[in-house]
Design a protein around this motif. Structure first.
Motif, PDB file in Angstrom:
ATOM      1  N   THR A 287       0.821  -1.201   0.000  1.00 37.10           N
ATOM      2  CA  THR A 287       0.000   0.000   0.000  1.00 37.10           C
ATOM      3  C   THR A 287       0.861   1.260   0.000  1.00 37.10           C
ATOM      4  O   THR A 287       2.087   1.206   0.054  1.00 37.10           O
ATOM      5  CB  THR A 287      -0.958  -0.002   1.212  1.00 37.10           C
ATOM      6  OG1 THR A 287      -0.204  -0.219   2.406  1.00 37.10           O
ATOM      7  CG2 THR A 287      -2.010  -1.096   1.053  1.00 37.10           C
ATOM      8  N   ALA A 288       0.204   2.405  -0.055  1.00 31.74           N
ATOM      9  CA  ALA A 288       0.903   3.680  -0.260  1.00 31.74           C
ATOM     10  C   ALA A 288       1.850   4.034   0.873  1.00 31.74           C
ATOM     11  O   ALA A 288       2.812   4.783   0.670  1.00 31.74           O
ATOM     12  CB  ALA A 288      -0.124   4.799  -0.444  1.00 31.74           C
ATOM     13  N   ASP A 289       1.610   3.507   2.067  1.00 22.30           N
ATOM     14  CA  ASP A 289       2.490   3.805   3.200  1.00 22.30           C
ATOM     15  C   ASP A 289       3.733   2.920   3.222  1.00 22.30           C
ATOM     16  O   ASP A 289       4.553   3.009   4.145  1.00 22.30           O
ATOM     17  CB  ASP A 289       1.737   3.663   4.519  1.00 22.30           C
ATOM     18  CG  ASP A 289       1.172   2.258   4.734  1.00 22.30           C
ATOM     19  OD1 ASP A 289       1.409   1.372   3.884  1.00 22.30           O
ATOM     20  OD2 ASP A 289       0.469   2.055   5.749  1.00 22.30           O
ATOM     21  N   GLY A 290       3.890   2.047   2.232  1.00 24.14           N
ATOM     22  CA  GLY A 290       5.034   1.148   2.173  1.00 24.14           C
ATOM     23  C   GLY A 290       4.834  -0.149   2.911  1.00 24.14           C
ATOM     24  O   GLY A 290       5.716  -1.012   2.898  1.00 24.14           O
ATOM     25  N   GLY A 291       3.673  -0.320   3.540  1.00 24.74           N
ATOM     26  CA  GLY A 291       3.383  -1.558   4.258  1.00 24.74           C
ATOM     27  C   GLY A 291       2.881  -2.642   3.329  1.00 24.74           C
ATOM     28  O   GLY A 291       2.323  -2.370   2.257  1.00 24.74           O
TER      29      GLY A 291
ATOM     30  N   ARG B  12      -8.680   7.635   1.937  1.00 25.67           N
ATOM     31  CA  ARG B  12      -8.168   7.267   3.256  1.00 25.67           C
ATOM     32  C   ARG B  12      -6.856   6.485   3.153  1.00 25.67           C
ATOM     33  O   ARG B  12      -5.938   6.706   3.934  1.00 25.67           O
ATOM     34  CB  ARG B  12      -9.195   6.417   4.012  1.00 25.67           C
ATOM     35  CG  ARG B  12     -10.538   7.082   4.239  1.00 25.67           C
ATOM     36  CD  ARG B  12     -11.382   6.342   5.265  1.00 25.67           C
ATOM     37  NE  ARG B  12     -11.485   4.913   5.017  1.00 25.67           N
ATOM     38  CZ  ARG B  12     -12.440   4.344   4.299  1.00 25.67           C
ATOM     39  NH1 ARG B  12     -13.380   5.106   3.725  1.00 25.67           N
ATOM     40  NH2 ARG B  12     -12.485   3.038   4.152  1.00 25.67           N
ATOM     41  N   LEU B  13      -6.795   5.586   2.195  1.00 30.00           N
ATOM     42  CA  LEU B  13      -5.649   4.694   2.070  1.00 30.00           C
ATOM     43  C   LEU B  13      -4.457   5.372   1.406  1.00 30.00           C
ATOM     44  O   LEU B  13      -3.302   5.080   1.730  1.00 30.00           O
ATOM     45  CB  LEU B  13      -6.073   3.468   1.246  1.00 30.00           C
ATOM     46  CG  LEU B  13      -5.157   2.251   1.229  1.00 30.00           C
ATOM     47  CD1 LEU B  13      -5.136   1.589   2.594  1.00 30.00           C
ATOM     48  CD2 LEU B  13      -5.637   1.254   0.164  1.00 30.00           C
ATOM     49  N   ASP B  14      -4.741   6.288   0.492  1.00 29.01           N
ATOM     50  CA  ASP B  14      -3.684   6.903  -0.323  1.00 29.01           C
ATOM     51  C   ASP B  14      -3.990   8.384  -0.516  1.00 29.01           C
ATOM     52  O   ASP B  14      -4.279   8.839  -1.626  1.00 29.01           O
ATOM     53  CB  ASP B  14      -3.613   6.173  -1.672  1.00 29.01           C
ATOM     54  CG  ASP B  14      -2.495   6.660  -2.574  1.00 29.01           C
ATOM     55  OD1 ASP B  14      -1.661   7.457  -2.097  1.00 29.01           O
ATOM     56  OD2 ASP B  14      -2.462   6.250  -3.752  1.00 29.01           O
ATOM     57  N   PRO B  15      -3.955   9.173   0.559  1.00 31.25           N
ATOM     58  CA  PRO B  15      -4.382  10.584   0.463  1.00 31.25           C
ATOM     59  C   PRO B  15      -3.497  11.426  -0.439  1.00 31.25           C
ATOM     60  O   PRO B  15      -3.957  12.456  -0.954  1.00 31.25           O
ATOM     61  CB  PRO B  15      -4.318  11.066   1.924  1.00 31.25           C
ATOM     62  CG  PRO B  15      -3.352  10.143   2.594  1.00 31.25           C
ATOM     63  CD  PRO B  15      -3.543   8.817   1.932  1.00 31.25           C
ATOM     64  N   CYS B  16      -2.260  11.029  -0.662  1.00 35.18           N
ATOM     65  CA  CYS B  16      -1.346  11.816  -1.506  1.00 35.18           C
ATOM     66  C   CYS B  16      -1.357  11.372  -2.954  1.00 35.18           C
ATOM     67  O   CYS B  16      -0.608  11.923  -3.783  1.00 35.18           O
ATOM     68  CB  CYS B  16       0.069  11.735  -0.944  1.00 35.18           C
ATOM     69  SG  CYS B  16       0.244  12.442   0.707  1.00 35.18           S
TER      70      CYS B  16
END
Length: 473
Positions: free
Chosen positions: A168-172, A456-460
């Motif tokens: 996912t977008a946070d790298g997790g 929510r998951l990828d706000p940027c």
């Protein structure tokens, strides 16, 4: 990997797709396009060799974002990102585990369906759903939630997925399972929820690598639809090639083809020596340069007449190789070149049961417009899958190819979009490069849920494609 590679039986886990891994360093900005070659853009291409490299790329690829890409068989602009990064996932291509008792396989997202067939068919297993080409990756099959000739029986690809490993977008990296919001947004989500790294799939048991095929020639559209509605449930696979240049009493004339996996006792003695052999053939590729206008109303009309007349009036039980039944065009490398430099539009829509008049009206409009299409197929869909942006819904789906240079094509397809939307239908995002965004919400009722989860998951907007920008996904 070429389409004529011979099967390599394996029973142990950890099987890698053959060939040296591509380099992991990013290419300079290069042209990237879909299989239809209608909307090329430029992007930096990065080929990660491990999940860790993929995670690093996602963290570092900049404000323009990027999107994962497999073998490039999406027809439109879903797997390209202008000015951003394209993550080529084809170096992640290991088959990690095969459970012969349960018929499951764990594999990387970059493994192709072709490779799965090579490895699994000798073991008596087949992929549960295959589209019109086996040159697609597992990740792409989930991201587009592909369907096949068995949708009325088996549904789309995501119905046979037990679990996904998703970056996912946070790298997790998260394990995503059916019944969750993230799974429903990812199945058919065109790669916009994250990068699919691996998947666990349920397979279909088979005794042979042949299909027992029934073929019949159908004189018109009404008869074709009646036969499909009355008999589809008797066959695992069903599809009709349809002549969209035919008019008058011949409107919608077709060749109806239906099949089942052949049992061992249906094979002649010679074929029983190696009943699970997978040996797809290959023809020469068309030239790199094909003159514009080669596929026109005259040439396609001649082809359609030949194809219809050569089909038997009625034939049952003919044995065909899997490759010939499911993927005839895979035998021709780079077959998309035959449309010339302008490329082609692959237009596919679905309308629900009860909208047969709408389907009839659209086919009549295409016939009057004299759209030169020789790859036109009509199928019936079964139950819809869980994916919020998944294309199939119960009803009728028509797919056709049209040379992109046809005069007035854009305006004509816009009119068809409006008719499809008014009937509660939708167009297939994996094949689209031109749909107007204002029609999307009416076609996909869960669009607001998808957008909300993405925000929510990828706000940027880390995961961004030309498709997502064009349709504000």
């Amino acid at each position: 990997m070429s389409a004529d590679t011979h099967p390599t039986p394996v029973a142990e886990p950890g099987v890698a797709e053959p060939g040296p891994p591509p380099p992991s360093a990013p290419d300079p900005f290069v042209s990237v396009t879909g299989w239809g070659r209608t909307a090329p853009t430029t992007a930096s291409v990065l080929r990660p060799r491990s999940p860790a490299e993929a995670a690093e790329a996602v963290r570092d690829w900049g404000v323009r974002g990027g999107i994962a890409r497999g073998l490039g068989r999406a027809y439109g602009d879903a797997a390209q990102s202008a000015g951003g990064t394209v993550l080529d996932m084809t170096a992640l291509r290991r088959i990690h585990a095969i459970d012969d008792a349960t018929g499951t396989v764990v594999c990387d997202a970059g493994v192709s369906l072709h490779r799965l067939m090579e490895v699994l068919l000798p073991l008596g297993w087949f992929v549960p759903v295959t589209p019109g080409t086996r040159q697609v990756t597992v990740g792409g099959a989930i991201g587009a939630d592909v369907h096949g000739k068995n949708h009325h029986i088996s549904g789309s690809f995501s119905r046979h997925v037990h679990a996904i490993e998703l970056l996912t977008a946070d790298g997790g990296i998260h394990t995503v399972v059916p019944g969750t919001e993230l799974f429903d947004a990812t199945a058919g989500g065109m790669g916009l929820t994250g990068v699919i790294l691996s998947a666990t799939l349920q397979l279909h048991r088979v005794e042979t690598s042949l299909i027992s095929v029934d073929t019949e020639r159908v004189a018109g559209l009404d008869d074709l639809m009646a036969r499909l509605a009355a008999t589809d449930h008797h066959y695992r696979y069903s599809v009709a090639w349809i002549d969209l240049l035919a008019r008058g009493r011949s409107l919608g004339r077709a060749v109806l083809t239906r099949g089942e996996h052949a049992p061992l006792d249906a094979l002649p003695a010679r074929a029983r020596r190696n009943p699970l052999a997978f040996r797809p053939g290959q023809l020469p590729a068309p030239p790199a340069f094909v003159p514009a206008g080669l596929l026109n109303r005259t040439t396609v009309g001649l082809f359609n007449e030949f194809w219809y007349r050569r089909a038997p009036r009625s034939r049952t039980g003919r044995l065909q190789r899997l490759s010939a039944f499911f993927h005839p065009l895979d035998a021709v490398p780079h077959w998309n070149r035959i449309y010339g430099r302008d490329g082609f539009v692959q237009y596919q829509f679905v309308v629900g049961h009860g909208q047969e008049e709408t389907l009839h009206r659209i086919i009549a409009r295409i016939s009057r417009r004299r759209c030169p299409s020789f790859l036109a197929v009509l199928k019936r869909f079964g139950e819809a899958g869980p994916g919020w942006l998944s294309f199939p819904m119960p009803g009728w789906t028509l797919a056709l190819d049209i040379p992109a240079g046809l005069d007035g094509l854009g305006a004509f397809l816009d009119e068809l979009d409006e008719e499809v939307a008014a009937a509660g239908g939708r167009v297939y995002l994996a094949k689209d490069s031109r749909l107007r965004p204002e029609l999307l919400a009416g076609m996909y009722p869960r669009l607001a849920d998808f957008r909300s989860l993405r925000s929510r998951l990828d706000p940027c907007g880390v995961f961004t494609s030309d498709l997502s920008r064009r349709l504000t996904l």
